[in-house]
Scaffold this motif. Structure first.
Motif, PDB file in Angstrom:
ATOM      1  N   LYS A   1       0.873  -1.147  -0.070  1.00 43.08           N
ATOM      2  CA  LYS A   1      -0.029   0.127   0.133  1.00 43.08           C
ATOM      3  C   LYS A   1       0.994   1.065   0.018  1.00 43.08           C
ATOM      4  CE  LYS A   1      -4.473   0.828   2.343  1.00 43.08           C
ATOM      5  NZ  LYS A   1      -4.914   1.160   3.370  1.00 43.08           N
ATOM      6  N   GLU A   2       0.905   2.006  -1.157  1.00 48.68           N
ATOM      7  CA  GLU A   2       1.636   3.073  -1.294  1.00 48.68           C
ATOM      8  C   GLU A   2       1.857   4.116   0.022  1.00 48.68           C
ATOM      9  OE1 GLU A   2       1.021   5.394  -4.987  1.00 48.68           O
ATOM     10  OE2 GLU A   2       2.604   6.707  -4.421  1.00 48.68           O
ATOM     11  N   ASP A   3       0.638   4.169   0.518  1.00 50.90           N
ATOM     12  CA  ASP A   3       0.398   5.465   1.477  1.00 50.90           C
ATOM     13  C   ASP A   3       1.149   4.709   2.784  1.00 50.90           C
ATOM     14  OD1 ASP A   3      -1.384   3.730   2.658  1.00 50.90           O
ATOM     15  OD2 ASP A   3      -2.963   5.470   2.486  1.00 50.90           O
ATOM     16  N   ARG A   4       1.580   3.325   2.937  1.00 49.39           N
ATOM     17  CA  ARG A   4       2.192   3.036   4.300  1.00 49.39           C
ATOM     18  C   ARG A   4       3.789   2.915   3.904  1.00 49.39           C
ATOM     19  NH1 ARG A   4       0.242   3.651   8.449  1.00 49.39           N
ATOM     20  NH2 ARG A   4       1.065   1.825   9.551  1.00 49.39           N
ATOM     21  N   ILE A   5       4.199   3.329   2.777  1.00 49.83           N
ATOM     22  CA  ILE A   5       5.793   3.256   2.508  1.00 49.83           C
ATOM     23  C   ILE A   5       6.186   4.845   2.732  1.00 49.83           C
ATOM     24  CG2 ILE A   5       7.320   3.000   0.576  1.00 49.83           C
ATOM     25  CD1 ILE A   5       5.645   0.875  -0.510  1.00 49.83           C
ATOM     26  N   VAL A   6       7.420   5.082   3.267  1.00 51.21           N
ATOM     27  CA  VAL A   6       7.779   6.336   3.402  1.00 51.21           C
ATOM     28  C   VAL A   6       9.310   6.169   2.811  1.00 51.21           C
ATOM     29  CG1 VAL A   6       8.327   8.315   4.821  1.00 51.21           C
ATOM     30  CG2 VAL A   6       6.798   6.516   5.685  1.00 51.21           C
ATOM     31  N   PHE A   7       9.919   6.888   1.826  1.00 54.57           N
ATOM     32  CA  PHE A   7      11.119   6.904   1.444  1.00 54.57           C
ATOM     33  C   PHE A   7      11.926   7.954   2.038  1.00 54.57           C
ATOM     34  CE2 PHE A   7       8.821   5.377  -2.095  1.00 54.57           C
ATOM     35  CZ  PHE A   7       9.484   4.198  -2.546  1.00 54.57           C
ATOM     36  N   PHE A   8      13.289   7.996   2.287  1.00 53.19           N
ATOM     37  CA  PHE A   8      14.105   9.024   2.779  1.00 53.19           C
ATOM     38  C   PHE A   8      15.339   8.807   2.320  1.00 53.19           C
ATOM     39  CE2 PHE A   8      16.455   7.217   6.298  1.00 53.19           C
ATOM     40  CZ  PHE A   8      15.715   6.170   6.542  1.00 53.19           C
ATOM     41  N   LYS A   9      16.189   9.822   2.181  1.00 53.29           N
ATOM     42  CA  LYS A   9      17.694   9.612   1.523  1.00 53.29           C
ATOM     43  C   LYS A   9      18.585   9.622   2.505  1.00 53.29           C
ATOM     44  CE  LYS A   9      16.784  12.443  -2.580  1.00 53.29           C
ATOM     45  NZ  LYS A   9      17.109  13.725  -3.321  1.00 53.29           N
ATOM     46  N   GLN A  10      19.515   8.753   2.705  1.00 50.48           N
ATOM     47  CA  GLN A  10      20.688   8.865   3.696  1.00 50.48           C
ATOM     48  C   GLN A  10      21.572   9.790   3.320  1.00 50.48           C
ATOM     49  OE1 GLN A  10      22.709   4.709   2.334  1.00 50.48           O
ATOM     50  NE2 GLN A  10      24.090   5.658   3.932  1.00 50.48           N
ATOM     51  N   ASP A  11      22.371  10.231   4.563  1.00 51.61           N
ATOM     52  CA  ASP A  11      23.358  11.246   4.105  1.00 51.61           C
ATOM     53  C   ASP A  11      24.428  10.715   3.473  1.00 51.61           C
ATOM     54  OD1 ASP A  11      21.665  13.104   5.416  1.00 51.61           O
ATOM     55  OD2 ASP A  11      22.716  12.231   7.533  1.00 51.61           O
ATOM     56  N   MET A  12      25.287  11.584   2.690  1.00 55.10           N
ATOM     57  CA  MET A  12      26.447  11.200   2.047  1.00 55.10           C
ATOM     58  C   MET A  12      27.510  11.469   2.791  1.00 55.10           C
ATOM     59  SD  MET A  12      24.897  10.046  -0.505  1.00 55.10           S
ATOM     60  CE  MET A  12      25.836   9.866  -2.077  1.00 55.10           C
ATOM     61  N   ALA A  13      29.053  10.818   2.554  1.00 56.40           N
ATOM     62  CA  ALA A  13      30.116  11.431   3.221  1.00 56.40           C
ATOM     63  C   ALA A  13      30.786  11.358   2.085  1.00 56.40           C
ATOM     64  CB  ALA A  13      30.629   9.940   4.024  1.00 56.40           C
ATOM     65  N   PRO A  14      31.874  12.519   2.149  1.00 54.86           N
ATOM     66  CA  PRO A  14      32.827  12.576   1.131  1.00 54.86           C
ATOM     67  C   PRO A  14      33.691  11.692   0.838  1.00 54.86           C
ATOM     68  CG  PRO A  14      33.572  13.944   3.280  1.00 54.86           C
ATOM     69  CD  PRO A  14      32.061  13.215   3.569  1.00 54.86           C
ATOM     70  N   ALA A  15      34.438  11.727  -0.043  1.00 55.72           N
ATOM     71  CA  ALA A  15      35.554  10.696  -0.531  1.00 55.72           C
ATOM     72  C   ALA A  15      36.791  11.427  -0.783  1.00 55.72           C
ATOM     73  CB  ALA A  15      34.961   9.715  -1.506  1.00 55.72           C
ATOM     74  N   CYS A  16      38.019  11.023  -0.360  1.00 57.38           N
ATOM     75  CA  CYS A  16      39.232  11.674  -0.663  1.00 57.38           C
ATOM     76  C   CYS A  16      40.397  10.714  -1.192  1.00 57.38           C
ATOM     77  CB  CYS A  16      39.857  12.209   0.722  1.00 57.38           C
ATOM     78  SG  CYS A  16      39.886  11.191   1.990  1.00 57.38           S
ATOM     79  N   ASP A  17      41.389  11.276  -1.703  1.00 58.22           N
ATOM     80  CA  ASP A  17      42.497  10.503  -2.164  1.00 58.22           C
ATOM     81  C   ASP A  17      43.203  10.065  -0.945  1.00 58.22           C
ATOM     82  OD1 ASP A  17      43.930  12.493  -1.145  1.00 58.22           O
ATOM     83  OD2 ASP A  17      44.676  13.198  -3.253  1.00 58.22           O
ATOM     84  N   TYR A  18      44.343   9.307  -1.192  1.00 59.54           N
ATOM     85  CA  TYR A  18      45.069   8.610   0.036  1.00 59.54           C
ATOM     86  C   TYR A  18      45.682   9.733   0.856  1.00 59.54           C
ATOM     87  CZ  TYR A  18      44.175   4.170  -2.204  1.00 59.54           C
ATOM     88  OH  TYR A  18      43.487   2.979  -2.680  1.00 59.54           O
ATOM     89  N   ASN A  19      45.812  10.878   0.340  1.00 65.25           N
ATOM     90  CA  ASN A  19      46.526  12.159   1.347  1.00 65.25           C
ATOM     91  C   ASN A  19      45.346  12.856   2.166  1.00 65.25           C
ATOM     92  OD1 ASN A  19      49.139  11.554   0.542  1.00 65.25           O
ATOM     93  ND2 ASN A  19      48.768  12.468  -1.485  1.00 65.25           N
ATOM     94  N   GLY A  20      43.988  12.316   1.725  1.00 65.06           N
ATOM     95  CA  GLY A  20      43.103  13.039   2.505  1.00 65.06           C
ATOM     96  C   GLY A  20      42.594  14.392   1.859  1.00 65.06           C
ATOM     97  N   LYS A  21      42.883  14.198   0.487  1.00 68.78           N
ATOM     98  CA  LYS A  21      42.479  15.483  -0.256  1.00 68.78           C
ATOM     99  C   LYS A  21      41.167  15.299  -0.940  1.00 68.78           C
ATOM    100  CE  LYS A  21      44.096  18.891  -3.689  1.00 68.78           C
ATOM    101  NZ  LYS A  21      44.760  19.005  -4.793  1.00 68.78           N
ATOM    102  N   LEU A  22      40.150  16.067  -0.709  1.00 64.20           N
ATOM    103  CA  LEU A  22      38.671  15.396  -1.324  1.00 64.20           C
ATOM    104  C   LEU A  22      38.886  15.577  -2.897  1.00 64.20           C
ATOM    105  CD1 LEU A  22      36.658  18.208   0.711  1.00 64.20           C
ATOM    106  CD2 LEU A  22      36.463  15.786   0.768  1.00 64.20           C
ATOM    107  N   TYR A  23      38.245  14.514  -3.550  1.00 65.10           N
ATOM    108  CA  TYR A  23      37.987  14.216  -4.959  1.00 65.10           C
ATOM    109  C   TYR A  23      36.817  15.163  -5.088  1.00 65.10           C
ATOM    110  CZ  TYR A  23      41.248  10.432  -5.850  1.00 65.10           C
ATOM    111  OH  TYR A  23      42.308   9.651  -5.883  1.00 65.10           O
ATOM    112  N   MET A  24      36.879  15.576  -6.437  1.00 67.63           N
ATOM    113  CA  MET A  24      35.683  16.474  -7.142  1.00 67.63           C
ATOM    114  C   MET A  24      35.068  15.309  -8.096  1.00 67.63           C
ATOM    115  SD  MET A  24      35.568  19.500  -5.410  1.00 67.63           S
ATOM    116  CE  MET A  24      34.228  20.227  -6.361  1.00 67.63           C
ATOM    117  N   GLU A  25      33.797  15.203  -7.995  1.00 68.11           N
ATOM    118  CA  GLU A  25      33.240  14.440  -9.200  1.00 68.11           C
ATOM    119  C   GLU A  25      32.829  15.245 -10.400  1.00 68.11           C
ATOM    120  OE1 GLU A  25      30.470  11.921  -7.304  1.00 68.11           O
ATOM    121  OE2 GLU A  25      28.604  13.504  -7.385  1.00 68.11           O
ATOM    122  N   ALA A  26      32.639  16.579 -10.229  1.00 69.80           N
ATOM    123  CA  ALA A  26      32.493  17.422 -11.390  1.00 69.80           C
ATOM    124  C   ALA A  26      33.131  18.885 -10.626  1.00 69.80           C
ATOM    125  CB  ALA A  26      30.777  17.580 -11.612  1.00 69.80           C
ATOM    126  N   LYS A  27      32.870  19.810 -11.511  1.00 69.02           N
ATOM    127  CA  LYS A  27      33.407  21.242 -11.177  1.00 69.02           C
ATOM    128  C   LYS A  27      32.526  21.767  -9.847  1.00 69.02           C
ATOM    129  CE  LYS A  27      35.393  22.625 -15.484  1.00 69.02           C
ATOM    130  NZ  LYS A  27      35.329  23.459 -16.663  1.00 69.02           N
TER     131      LYS A  27
END
Ligand code: UTP
Length: 407
Positions: free
Chosen positions: A168-194
């Protein structure tokens, strides 16, 4: 957050390169990037080194409720479970935020079709299993579905198209989980787009804090939900909110019930339920000493004999004390897509950096008591992690056949 604030937040952690393309971005892209900088928890980056030092405590056995006891108390457990379900005190939560990289499909894992003569989707198997309980108890159990930013739209669209496989659709609730950043082996954040930092879902323990952040915990209060059965998307045989499991956990008056299977061999690669410094915990197979592997209980049975299958019934009121900063952070080497210094998009074929995850099994150790509840492996444990081999589409199909499920 404005540009100056973002710059200050990023320079404090040595990550100003995130704004490298600012001048080239459209208004909309700038806004999206600022929101991402504002909402992302970068504290994980400072935990890379210390994560490896997380020390384990003293392990000791934790007795499980085994099949003989469950069978002899079946009516009592079943009745207590049906009562809790009928009174609306029990909900279900499907963890579907993972990337399913091992399975290798670009679609959400639940969309995978394991059928042979007709389509049988993973989501369909799971919802069908839950519907058995809905029919038996004549109660539409509230179903939460956690997705991630990466698979949310595809998941919702697919389930809508399939008419939620009868739920039953009205008994379902969707939610998005939080995201964590990803980085290189030196701890520098990667960018997936500009205009975007590379991110990945923050691990399946993210379900509780993400649900609260989405304001959905008010549903617990509004509907009087006290227990929530949290389960993985990939086990196509598992029973969900099955009355005996619910009843056993409620009657045991514990913080959490954990479905477990008897180990196939002392060195089987499963996380084993036990106590750690007197609190419930899960010891990974590689942490099991020979002494623990050979230890026996009072009946001469192996003392560390039950592996978890990622199906837990949590008592909701105890979850407020389970905060992310108390749980270990798993720093995992993964393949992280990124843009290089020329802004060319690269999809690496080998691991190139770290992702950060917290795991639902670590939530167990934050709770004061746990009932391990034995289920029969051949009836309830058919995880799909890989296309072939162990825990695969092939092995799950075999198990479905043994349980007379038409594929
Ligand atoms: P797995 O540990 O099997 O991870 O997740 P996965 O991402 O699905 O697959 P691989 O490792 O990339 O191949 C176990 C359960 O936890 C959920 C998954 O969807 C699955 O139901 N999960 C995992 C989340 O909901 N969020 C996450 O961040 C990670």
């Amino acid at each position: 957050m404005n540009y100056a604030e973002a710059k200050s937040k990023l320079s404090a952690i040595g990550q100003e390169h995130v704004l490298k393309y600012w001048d080239e971005l459209s208004e909309e892209q700038r806004k999206a990037l600022l929101t991402q900088v504002e909402e992302t928890d970068f504290s994980v980056l400072s935990r890379i080194e210390s994560a490896a030092d997380d020390k384990r405590g003293e392990f000791s056995p934790l007795a499980a409720m085994q099949r003989d006891e469950i069978v002899s108390r079946e009516k009592e457990l079943h009745d207590a479970g049906v009562k809790a379900i009928k009174e609306g005190r029990t909900a279900a939560l499907l963890l579907a935020g993972g990337m399913g990289t091992r399975l290798g499909s670009d679609n959400p894992k639940g969309m995978f079709d394991i059928g042979l003569t007709k389509p049988v989707y993973i989501f369909e198997r799971i919802i069908t299993n839950l519907l058995d309980v809905v029919k038996e108890t004549d109660t539409w159990i509230r179903l939460f579905i956690m997705t991630s930013e990466k698979n949310h739209d595809a998941t919702v669209k697919f389930l809508k198209e399939k008419n939620f496989f009868g739920y039953k659709e009205d008994r379902i609730v969707f939610f998005k989980q939080d995201m964590a950043p990803a980085c290189d082996y030196n701890g520098k954040l990667y960018m997936e787009a500009k205009d975007r930092i590379s991110t990945s879902p923050n691990g399946n323990a993210g379900w509780y804090s993400s649900l609260v952040r989405a304001g959905l915990d008010k549903i617990f209060a509004e509907e009087g939900i006290e227990w929530i059965d949290v389960f993985a998307v990939d086990n196509v045989l598992q029973r969900i909110c099955d009355p005996c499991f619910v009843g056993a956990t409620v009657l045991a008056d514990v913080s959490v019930g954990a479905k477990v299977v008897r180990k196939a061999a002392p060195d089987e690669k499963v996380g084993v339920i036990c106590l750690e410094d007197g609190r419930p915990s899960i010891v990974e197979y590689y942490e099991l000493s020979d002494e623990m592997m050979n230890a026996k209980d009072a009946n001469g049975e192996p003392a560390y004999n039950f592996g978890v299958i990622l199906n837990y019934l949590f008592r909701i009121k105890e979850l407020a004390s389970v905060t992310d900063d108390k749980m270990p952070l798993h720093v995992v080497k993964k393949k992280i897509p990124y843009i290089d210094e020329n802004a060319a998009y690269i999809k690496p074929t080998e691991p190139n950096g770290y992702k950060f995850e917290q795991l639902v099994l670590d939530m167990i150790h934050q709770l004061s008591s746990c009932l391990p509840y034995e289920v029969i492996r051949e009836h309830e444990f058919a995880p799909i992690k890989n296309p072939t081999g162990i825990d695969s589409v092939e092995s799950a199909r075999e198990l479905c056949k043994k349980n007379n499920i038409e594929l």
